[in-house]
Motif scaffolding. Sequence first.
Motif, PDB file in Angstrom:
ATOM      1  N   ILE A 191      57.452  24.569 -21.148  1.00  0.00           N
ATOM      2  CA  ILE A 191      56.859  24.154 -19.867  1.00  0.00           C
ATOM      3  C   ILE A 191      55.627  24.993 -19.541  1.00  0.00           C
ATOM      4  CG2 ILE A 191      57.569  23.190 -17.641  1.00  0.00           C
ATOM      5  CD1 ILE A 191      60.365  24.313 -18.152  1.00  0.00           C
ATOM      6  N   GLY A 192      54.903  25.437 -20.535  1.00  0.00           N
ATOM      7  CA  GLY A 192      53.661  26.149 -20.272  1.00  0.00           C
ATOM      8  C   GLY A 192      53.859  27.602 -19.901  1.00  0.00           C
ATOM      9  N   GLU A 193      52.797  28.182 -19.334  1.00  0.00           N
ATOM     10  CA  GLU A 193      52.778  29.615 -19.042  1.00  0.00           C
ATOM     11  C   GLU A 193      53.701  30.006 -17.885  1.00  0.00           C
ATOM     12  OE1 GLU A 193      49.303  28.778 -21.484  1.00  0.00           O
ATOM     13  OE2 GLU A 193      50.106  27.797 -19.682  1.00  0.00           O
ATOM     14  N   ARG A 194      53.965  29.095 -16.940  1.00  0.00           N
ATOM     15  CA  ARG A 194      54.688  29.495 -15.734  1.00  0.00           C
ATOM     16  C   ARG A 194      56.057  30.117 -16.036  1.00  0.00           C
ATOM     17  NH1 ARG A 194      53.507  28.030 -10.620  1.00  0.00           N
ATOM     18  NH2 ARG A 194      52.414  26.128 -11.230  1.00  0.00           N
ATOM     19  N   PRO A 195      56.947  29.481 -16.824  1.00  0.00           N
ATOM     20  CA  PRO A 195      58.249  30.100 -17.087  1.00  0.00           C
ATOM     21  C   PRO A 195      58.297  30.924 -18.370  1.00  0.00           C
ATOM     22  CG  PRO A 195      58.305  27.869 -17.869  1.00  0.00           C
ATOM     23  CD  PRO A 195      56.894  28.109 -17.346  1.00  0.00           C
ATOM     24  N   ALA A 196      57.163  31.061 -19.053  1.00  0.00           N
ATOM     25  CA  ALA A 196      57.191  31.667 -20.386  1.00  0.00           C
ATOM     26  C   ALA A 196      57.701  33.102 -20.354  1.00  0.00           C
ATOM     27  CB  ALA A 196      55.799  31.612 -21.015  1.00  0.00           C
ATOM     28  N   ILE A 197      57.308  33.878 -19.342  1.00  0.00           N
ATOM     29  CA  ILE A 197      57.717  35.276 -19.296  1.00  0.00           C
ATOM     30  C   ILE A 197      59.234  35.376 -19.157  1.00  0.00           C
ATOM     31  CG2 ILE A 197      57.543  37.435 -18.011  1.00  0.00           C
ATOM     32  CD1 ILE A 197      54.673  36.666 -17.299  1.00  0.00           C
ATOM     33  N   ALA A 198      59.797  34.619 -18.214  1.00  0.00           N
ATOM     34  CA  ALA A 198      61.252  34.658 -18.024  1.00  0.00           C
ATOM     35  C   ALA A 198      61.988  34.171 -19.267  1.00  0.00           C
ATOM     36  CB  ALA A 198      61.643  33.818 -16.808  1.00  0.00           C
ATOM     37  N   HIS A 199      61.484  33.104 -19.883  1.00  0.00           N
ATOM     38  CA  HIS A 199      62.172  32.546 -21.042  1.00  0.00           C
ATOM     39  C   HIS A 199      62.160  33.510 -22.232  1.00  0.00           C
ATOM     40  CE1 HIS A 199      62.071  27.995 -19.862  1.00  0.00           C
ATOM     41  NE2 HIS A 199      63.070  28.659 -19.303  1.00  0.00           N
ATOM     42  N   LEU A 200      61.045  34.174 -22.455  1.00  0.00           N
ATOM     43  CA  LEU A 200      60.989  35.093 -23.597  1.00  0.00           C
ATOM     44  C   LEU A 200      61.648  36.433 -23.280  1.00  0.00           C
ATOM     45  CD1 LEU A 200      58.908  32.877 -24.482  1.00  0.00           C
ATOM     46  CD2 LEU A 200      57.724  34.695 -25.718  1.00  0.00           C
ATOM     47  N   LEU A 226      42.216  24.731 -22.558  1.00  0.00           N
ATOM     48  CA  LEU A 226      41.054  25.254 -21.864  1.00  0.00           C
ATOM     49  C   LEU A 226      40.867  26.736 -22.126  1.00  0.00           C
ATOM     50  CD1 LEU A 226      42.132  22.690 -20.151  1.00  0.00           C
ATOM     51  CD2 LEU A 226      40.715  23.617 -18.331  1.00  0.00           C
ATOM     52  N   ALA A 227      41.971  27.456 -22.372  1.00  0.00           N
ATOM     53  CA  ALA A 227      41.905  28.915 -22.469  1.00  0.00           C
ATOM     54  C   ALA A 227      42.768  29.416 -23.622  1.00  0.00           C
ATOM     55  CB  ALA A 227      42.351  29.535 -21.157  1.00  0.00           C
ATOM     56  N   PRO A 228      42.403  29.119 -24.860  1.00  0.00           N
ATOM     57  CA  PRO A 228      43.257  29.516 -25.988  1.00  0.00           C
ATOM     58  C   PRO A 228      43.350  31.031 -26.163  1.00  0.00           C
ATOM     59  CG  PRO A 228      41.171  28.611 -26.772  1.00  0.00           C
ATOM     60  CD  PRO A 228      41.234  28.343 -25.309  1.00  0.00           C
ATOM     61  N   ARG A 229      42.287  31.762 -25.872  1.00  0.00           N
ATOM     62  CA  ARG A 229      42.338  33.214 -26.043  1.00  0.00           C
ATOM     63  C   ARG A 229      43.276  33.848 -25.024  1.00  0.00           C
ATOM     64  NH1 ARG A 229      37.562  31.171 -27.116  1.00  0.00           N
ATOM     65  NH2 ARG A 229      36.583  31.678 -29.132  1.00  0.00           N
ATOM     66  N   SER A 230      43.243  33.351 -23.798  1.00  0.00           N
ATOM     67  CA  SER A 230      44.116  33.894 -22.761  1.00  0.00           C
ATOM     68  C   SER A 230      45.579  33.597 -23.063  1.00  0.00           C
ATOM     69  CB  SER A 230      43.733  33.322 -21.399  1.00  0.00           C
ATOM     70  OG  SER A 230      42.448  33.737 -21.012  1.00  0.00           O
ATOM     71  N   SER A 231      45.872  32.364 -23.480  1.00  0.00           N
ATOM     72  CA  SER A 231      47.245  31.998 -23.780  1.00  0.00           C
ATOM     73  C   SER A 231      47.761  32.780 -24.981  1.00  0.00           C
ATOM     74  CB  SER A 231      47.347  30.490 -24.035  1.00  0.00           C
ATOM     75  OG  SER A 231      48.682  30.042 -23.946  1.00  0.00           O
ATOM     76  N   THR A 232      46.919  32.967 -25.971  1.00  0.00           N
ATOM     77  CA  THR A 232      47.289  33.769 -27.133  1.00  0.00           C
ATOM     78  C   THR A 232      47.534  35.223 -26.735  1.00  0.00           C
ATOM     79  OG1 THR A 232      46.083  32.326 -28.662  1.00  0.00           O
ATOM     80  CG2 THR A 232      46.519  34.572 -29.402  1.00  0.00           C
ATOM     81  N   PHE A 282      46.286  31.180 -15.165  1.00  0.00           N
ATOM     82  CA  PHE A 282      46.618  29.772 -15.392  1.00  0.00           C
ATOM     83  C   PHE A 282      47.177  29.069 -14.159  1.00  0.00           C
ATOM     84  CE2 PHE A 282      46.636  31.685 -19.567  1.00  0.00           C
ATOM     85  CZ  PHE A 282      46.083  30.718 -20.387  1.00  0.00           C
ATOM     86  N   LEU A 283      47.625  29.820 -13.187  1.00  0.00           N
ATOM     87  CA  LEU A 283      48.386  29.211 -12.094  1.00  0.00           C
ATOM     88  C   LEU A 283      47.583  28.250 -11.215  1.00  0.00           C
ATOM     89  CD1 LEU A 283      50.764  32.117 -11.059  1.00  0.00           C
ATOM     90  CD2 LEU A 283      51.138  30.222 -12.663  1.00  0.00           C
ATOM     91  N   PRO A 295      37.008  22.494 -10.210  1.00  0.00           N
ATOM     92  CA  PRO A 295      36.754  23.943 -10.072  1.00  0.00           C
ATOM     93  C   PRO A 295      37.761  24.804 -10.831  1.00  0.00           C
ATOM     94  CG  PRO A 295      36.574  22.839  -7.945  1.00  0.00           C
ATOM     95  CD  PRO A 295      37.166  21.844  -8.890  1.00  0.00           C
ATOM     96  N   ALA A 296      39.032  24.446 -10.779  1.00  0.00           N
ATOM     97  CA  ALA A 296      40.049  25.235 -11.477  1.00  0.00           C
ATOM     98  C   ALA A 296      39.872  25.132 -12.985  1.00  0.00           C
ATOM     99  CB  ALA A 296      41.444  24.770 -11.065  1.00  0.00           C
ATOM    100  N   ALA A 297      39.565  23.930 -13.474  1.00  0.00           N
ATOM    101  CA  ALA A 297      39.384  23.738 -14.910  1.00  0.00           C
ATOM    102  C   ALA A 297      38.194  24.531 -15.424  1.00  0.00           C
ATOM    103  CB  ALA A 297      39.208  22.250 -15.210  1.00  0.00           C
TER     104      ALA A 297
END
Length: 311
Positions: A196-205, A220-226, A247-248, A295-297
Motif C-alpha cells: 500500500i505504498g509508503e504510508r504503512p511501509a515503516i510499520a509493516h517492515l 515520481l520520486a524513485p530516489r526518495s522511495s529507494t 510522499f504524504l 502542485p503536490a506532484a
Amino acid sequence: MKTTAVQPADLARSVLAVPPLARRADLTLDPEANRALIRHLEAGGVTTLLYGGNANLYNLGLAGFAELLDLLAEAAAPDSWAIPSVGPDYGRLMDQLPVLCEHERFPTVMVLPLGFPATPEGVATGLRRFAEAYGRPVILYVKNEAYLTAELVGSLEADGLLCAVKYAVVRDDPGEDRLLAGILERVDPAKVVSGIGERPAIAHLRRFGLAGFTSGSVCLAPRSSTALLHALKKGDFAAAEEIRARFLPLEDLRDAISPLRVLHDAVTLSGVADMGPILPMLSNLSEAERARVAPAARALAALDAGLADAA
C-alpha cells in the motif's frame, strides 16, 4: 529483463514500483512514454516493475495483454524485473494462460484480486487451478479481509503455488493486523511485501519484518522511495519517517480522490512522462482535481530531481 525463477532476495532488492500504463489518444499503448517512465524508475535505483491495478489491467482485453507482454519484455533493462498481472476473474485467468505460456520469459505473474462475486474457498480453488496449469508459483495479492483466510493462504503456500504475497489490507493502525499476523505464521516474511505504498511501509517492515514494499508514488520520486527502503533495511527509522513525509501530500490526495487516477495523471503533471488517457471503464481527473494534484506532484518530482543533482 530478469527471467530467472523468483527468490526471496528478489523481493528485497528494490522497491516494487506499481506504475500506470501510458496510452495514446486512440487508447493504444504508447511505447515511448512507457519506456520513459521505466528509464526514470531505473535511473532512481528501482529495478522491479509490477504492472497491476495502477496500470488498469482490470480493464485489459486479451489482445491488449499480449501487446503488454511484448512491451515489458522489450522495455525493461537486462537486470530489471517486469511482472505482469492476470485476472481477476477465473475466465480471464484461464484465457490469458496460453498467451502467458507463449511469453515464457516471465518468471511469474501477479493475480489481481476479485471482489465480487467471489468467496475465499472459490478464490483459493481458482488460484490453485491457474498456478498448477501455469506450472510456476504466482504472486498472491491480498487486498481485503474477505478475499482469503490465513489458512487458505497457508495451504497455497504449503503446496508450492506462491512465490510472494502482496499484502494490501488498509488498517487504521498498520502495526495491528491479525490477518497479516496469521499469514506470517504460515508464510515466510521474506516472501511477503507491503502493498500500500509508503504510508504503512515503516510499520509493516518494522513490526512484521516484511521483505519490502510496493509504491505508486515511486514513479515520481524513485530516489526518495529507494532511500526509504534502504533506511528501513538499516533500521534507521527516524530517517525513514523523514523520507516518508515527502510522499504524504500526494498520498493524501490519492486517498481522497482515487489512488489509481491520481497517480496516472500525477506522472503526467510532474513532467516525468505523458500517461495520456486511462483505459475505460475509468477516467482521467477533472480539471478541478488536476489543479489540486499538480502542485503536490510537481513538488515531489522536483524534490527527487534535487537528490539526483546533489549526487
